[in-house]
Design a protein around this motif. Structure first.
Motif, PDB file in Angstrom:
ATOM      1  N   UNK A 260       0.816  -1.209   0.000  1.00 54.16           N
ATOM      2  CA  UNK A 260       0.000   0.000   0.000  1.00 54.16           C
ATOM      3  C   UNK A 260       0.844   1.250   0.000  1.00 54.16           C
ATOM      4  N   UNK A 261       0.183   2.376   0.212  1.00 57.70           N
ATOM      5  CA  UNK A 261       0.850   3.687   0.292  1.00 57.70           C
ATOM      6  C   UNK A 261       0.730   4.158   1.738  1.00 57.70           C
ATOM      7  N   UNK A 262       1.862   4.494   2.340  1.00 54.39           N
ATOM      8  CA  UNK A 262       1.903   4.804   3.762  1.00 54.39           C
ATOM      9  C   UNK A 262       2.628   6.130   3.996  1.00 54.39           C
ATOM     10  N   UNK A 263       2.226   6.834   5.032  1.00 53.19           N
ATOM     11  CA  UNK A 263       2.920   8.051   5.441  1.00 53.19           C
ATOM     12  C   UNK A 263       4.272   7.679   6.021  1.00 53.19           C
ATOM     13  N   UNK A 264       5.322   8.354   5.552  1.00 52.47           N
ATOM     14  CA  UNK A 264       6.674   8.162   6.062  1.00 52.47           C
ATOM     15  C   UNK A 264       6.981   9.348   6.975  1.00 52.47           C
ATOM     16  N   UNK A 265       6.939   9.137   8.293  1.00 59.30           N
ATOM     17  CA  UNK A 265       7.173  10.247   9.216  1.00 59.30           C
ATOM     18  C   UNK A 265       8.613  10.758   9.126  1.00 59.30           C
TER      19      UNK A 265
END
Length: 117
Positions: A88-93
């Motif tokens: 999937x597409x995930x937020x990279x902090x």
């Protein structure tokens, strides 16, 4: 497990030595840290050696915490292994760093998106 990828954290203390620095690298939900303390983890011959070792290392489900004392005027790289656990597409902090006893010295860098297949 999924594909093995490498994380790199670059850190420096440009003008003065810094004591008791904590680096907080939060992970996107699609990654987990390969425990460097386990002998069974994959050995990557091409991976450069980290140029600094943390005074203490705390591996959590959602982040890597590194604790350093940094000499002035040098830049260091710390490498670690991660395993892809979901697609999937995930937020990279962003990665953050601060002196634990002087909160006026801090840095936040990076961030964006991670796409896992």
């Amino acid at each position: 497990g999924g594909e093995l990828i490498i994380g790199r954290i670059t850190i420096s203390a440009p003008s003065q030595p810094l004591q008791n620095v904590v680096v907080d690298d939060m992970l996107p939900a699609c990654l987990e840290i390969e425990n460097p303390r386990l002998e069974s983890r994959a050995k990557l011959q091409w991976l450069p050696e980290s140029t600094i070792q943390p005074e203490y290392l705390d591996i959590r489900d959602d982040r890597l915490l590194l604790f350093f004392n940094l000499p002035a005027g040098k830049t260091f790289d710390y490498y670690y292994s991660l395993r892809v656990t979901g697609a999937g597409r995930f937020t990279l902090p962003p990665v953050s760093a601060e002196c634990m006893y002087d909160p006026t010295i801090k840095s936040v860098s990076g961030g964006g998106w991670a796409v896992a297949k």
